[in-house]
Write a protein that holds these residues in place. Structure first.
Motif, PDB file in Angstrom:
ATOM      1  N   LEU A 165       9.287  -0.626 -35.325  1.00 39.66           N
ATOM      2  CA  LEU A 165       9.441  -2.045 -35.784  1.00 39.66           C
ATOM      3  C   LEU A 165       8.192  -2.865 -36.043  1.00 39.66           C
ATOM      4  O   LEU A 165       7.879  -3.572 -36.788  1.00 39.66           O
ATOM      5  CB  LEU A 165      10.768  -2.666 -35.033  1.00 39.66           C
ATOM      6  N   VAL A 166       7.200  -2.621 -34.615  1.00 37.77           N
ATOM      7  CA  VAL A 166       6.107  -3.345 -34.623  1.00 37.77           C
ATOM      8  C   VAL A 166       5.452  -2.904 -35.801  1.00 37.77           C
ATOM      9  O   VAL A 166       4.254  -3.672 -36.367  1.00 37.77           O
ATOM     10  CB  VAL A 166       5.673  -3.039 -33.329  1.00 37.77           C
ATOM     11  N   GLU A 167       5.343  -1.556 -36.076  1.00 30.42           N
ATOM     12  CA  GLU A 167       4.720  -1.009 -37.267  1.00 30.42           C
ATOM     13  C   GLU A 167       5.032  -1.624 -38.532  1.00 30.42           C
ATOM     14  O   GLU A 167       4.208  -2.101 -39.222  1.00 30.42           O
ATOM     15  CB  GLU A 167       4.902   0.508 -37.327  1.00 30.42           C
ATOM     16  N   VAL A 168       6.282  -1.905 -38.752  1.00 30.12           N
ATOM     17  CA  VAL A 168       6.657  -2.526 -40.172  1.00 30.12           C
ATOM     18  C   VAL A 168       6.282  -4.163 -40.036  1.00 30.12           C
ATOM     19  O   VAL A 168       5.766  -4.516 -41.064  1.00 30.12           O
ATOM     20  CB  VAL A 168       8.444  -2.521 -40.109  1.00 30.12           C
ATOM     21  N   CYS A 169       6.233  -4.463 -38.980  1.00 30.62           N
ATOM     22  CA  CYS A 169       5.905  -6.051 -38.925  1.00 30.62           C
ATOM     23  C   CYS A 169       4.400  -6.180 -39.183  1.00 30.62           C
ATOM     24  O   CYS A 169       4.046  -7.100 -40.061  1.00 30.62           O
ATOM     25  CB  CYS A 169       6.106  -6.468 -37.375  1.00 30.62           C
ATOM     26  N   ARG A 170       3.616  -5.204 -38.724  1.00 33.33           N
ATOM     27  CA  ARG A 170       2.205  -5.060 -38.992  1.00 33.33           C
ATOM     28  C   ARG A 170       1.834  -4.991 -40.455  1.00 33.33           C
ATOM     29  O   ARG A 170       1.129  -5.555 -41.023  1.00 33.33           O
ATOM     30  CB  ARG A 170       1.523  -4.194 -38.217  1.00 33.33           C
ATOM     31  N   ARG A 171       2.692  -3.935 -41.114  1.00 32.33           N
ATOM     32  CA  ARG A 171       2.438  -3.777 -42.537  1.00 32.33           C
ATOM     33  C   ARG A 171       2.680  -4.805 -43.422  1.00 32.33           C
ATOM     34  O   ARG A 171       2.072  -4.903 -44.364  1.00 32.33           O
ATOM     35  CB  ARG A 171       3.411  -2.423 -42.666  1.00 32.33           C
ATOM     36  N   TYR A 172       3.756  -5.587 -43.306  1.00 36.78           N
ATOM     37  CA  TYR A 172       3.948  -6.807 -43.822  1.00 36.78           C
ATOM     38  C   TYR A 172       3.635  -8.061 -43.515  1.00 36.78           C
ATOM     39  O   TYR A 172       4.098  -9.033 -43.993  1.00 36.78           O
ATOM     40  CB  TYR A 172       5.918  -6.655 -44.229  1.00 36.78           C
ATOM     41  N   GLY A 173       2.829  -8.070 -42.073  1.00 41.98           N
ATOM     42  CA  GLY A 173       2.506  -9.483 -41.874  1.00 41.98           C
ATOM     43  C   GLY A 173       3.581 -10.451 -41.454  1.00 41.98           C
ATOM     44  O   GLY A 173       3.666 -11.474 -41.764  1.00 41.98           O
ATOM     45  N   LEU A 174       4.458  -9.744 -40.786  1.00 41.06           N
ATOM     46  CA  LEU A 174       5.595 -10.425 -40.162  1.00 41.06           C
ATOM     47  C   LEU A 174       5.490 -10.865 -38.723  1.00 41.06           C
ATOM     48  O   LEU A 174       5.157  -9.962 -37.750  1.00 41.06           O
ATOM     49  CB  LEU A 174       7.094  -9.691 -40.574  1.00 41.06           C
ATOM     50  N   GLU A 175       6.029 -12.017 -38.277  1.00 39.74           N
ATOM     51  CA  GLU A 175       6.139 -12.009 -36.830  1.00 39.74           C
ATOM     52  C   GLU A 175       7.385 -11.482 -36.409  1.00 39.74           C
ATOM     53  O   GLU A 175       8.299 -11.426 -36.815  1.00 39.74           O
ATOM     54  CB  GLU A 175       6.074 -13.537 -36.512  1.00 39.74           C
ATOM     55  N   LEU A 176       7.076 -10.751 -34.965  1.00 42.37           N
ATOM     56  CA  LEU A 176       8.229 -10.274 -34.201  1.00 42.37           C
ATOM     57  C   LEU A 176       8.804 -11.210 -33.229  1.00 42.37           C
ATOM     58  O   LEU A 176       7.771 -11.734 -32.231  1.00 42.37           O
ATOM     59  CB  LEU A 176       7.911  -8.802 -33.655  1.00 42.37           C
TER      60      LEU A 176
END
Ligand code: PLP
Length: 394
Positions: A178-189
């Motif tokens: 999930l952290v990877e997905v957030c990084r890829r799309y510039g989303l805050e977790l």
């Protein structure tokens, strides 16, 4: 009539065999006060420090931070308030979208709404019961557009600001993915860790992956302050800001009342924090009892057709806050019969929450294809999970 392989009475008997046989009705989850609760609460009453000042709030915050391994914990009135402030600190603005699981308690979506933002519902995976990071990644590939400022929803034109995974019934989601997905799309977790105090992902406590995370100490959670919550963060600046914004944003001064922003009166009263300090001392014992109860359930259901006991994902150590019995897909139509017969036998059981996109308040929100969440909703049954049920007995 031909006897099918699915035998409701056999399942009810199996649940019963794990529980104390004292004929009383068994609740889903009740708190256990076996430590210094009376002592600490009495100290509040004796000294008069019951409200917004007193030593237990600081102590409670220190203990929570220590236990979860975060730099700073800020105690607040409840988990929903904690989530609200977490989202604000993560920069969620009116008109944004925030990705939340459809399979969650309503507070996760409500906190997004309090920010003037729109919840955008995503699917779960069967392995964790939480957000499916692979499916989310694929979905964002099709739905999101990365601009210089951030991630946007192509269909609605709104900015997608953050993702709020929820560690369902205490079982951690796949945080690395999930952290990877957030990084890829510039989303805050932002982790909704309301149910996962005492749960670890790859050896580290949940609530350490998000920029900010929320805990709850409601009466039915693994540790209770009566009502309460906490904001967790590893960012010292955000920690200070969390304290400031939840205590009416008052600028420290001997007597003057000056407030430098519109803050909230979300602070946890000292009397609740006192209860929390006593409860936290017992958390290791609670976790042990819950694990023992889960092992007993796992054993009795292993030979029963049509159901399986949900166990922690391989990368996690779960707190087993609320135990989950999963019906096989082909028997999901029997869910309500089983609930009815178990409750009639004095065993409090319940289904999962109605999925967020099925609530009329959230029916028009954006959502992805939600087949796994819908499937899980039909199959989940929560079993009695109070810590005392896992006590040793002959
Ligand atoms: C309990 C809970 C909360 C917060 O609840 P409060 O009652 O406000 O403390 C938030 N999210 C989830 C998933 C919860 O289970």
């Amino acid at each position: 009539m031909k006897k099918s392989g699915f035998d409701i009475q056999r399942i009810v008997q199996a649940i019963k065999s794990v529980l104390p046989a004292d004929g009383e009705s068994i609740s889903l989850h009740e708190p256990l006060f076996a430590g210094n609760e009376w002592l600490y609460v009495k100290e509040c009453l004796d000294t008069g420090w019951v409200s917004s000042v007193g030593k237990f709030v600081d102590l409670f915050e220190e203990r929570i931070a220590e236990y979860t391994g975060v730099k700073r914990a800020v105690a607040v009135v409840n988990g929903t308030a904690a989530l609200h402030i977490c989202l604000k600190l993560a920069g969620v603005m009116p008109g944004d979208e925030v990705l939340v699981p459809a399979l969650t308690f309503v507070a996760t979506a409500n906190a997004v709404t309090y920010c003037g933002a729109v919840p955008h519902f995503v699917d779960s995976e069967e392995k964790t019961l939480g957000i499916d990071p692979y499916k989310l990644d694929k979905y964002l590939q099709e739905t999101a557009e990365i601009r210089t400022e951030g991630c946007y929803n192509r269909q609605t034109g709104r900015r997608i600001r953050a993702v709020v995974p929820m560690h369902t019934f205490g079982h951690p989601v796949d945080l690395d993915r999930l952290v990877e997905v957030c990084r890829r799309y510039g989303l805050e977790l932002v982790e909704d860790a309301a149910e996962s105090l005492g749960s670890y992902y790859k050896g580290r406590h949940t609530g350490n992956w998000g920029k900010v995370s929320a805990l709850s100490f409601n009466g039915n959670k693994i540790v209770t302050t009566g009502g309460g919550g906490a904001i967790l963060t590893n960012d010292e600046r955000l920690g200070r800001l969390a304290k400031h914004i939840t205590t009416t944003a008052r600028v420290p001064h001997g007597w003057a009342f000056y407030h430098d922003m519109v803050g909230y009166n979300y602070r946890l009263p000292n009397i609740n924090a006192a209860l929390g300090c006593a409860q936290l001392e017992q958390l290791p014992a609670f976790l042990e009892k819950k694990r023992r109860l889960a092992e007993r359930y796992n054993k009795v259901f292993s030979g029963i057709e049509g159901v399986s006991f949900f166990t922690e994902p391989e990368f996690a150590r779960s707190n087993y806050w609320l135990n989950v019995l999963l019906l096989d897909d082909k028997y999901s139509g029997e869910r309500d019969n089983l609930l009815e017969q178990a409750n009639a036998a004095g065993i409090r059981t319940r289904p999962a929450w109605v999925l967020m996109h099925k609530l009329h308040i959230y029916r028009d929100c954006p959502k992805m294809e939600l087949s796994t969440a819908e499937n899980l909703e039909r199959r989940i049954i929560n079993l009695p999970s109070s810590a005392f049920l896992g006590e040793e007995y002959e």
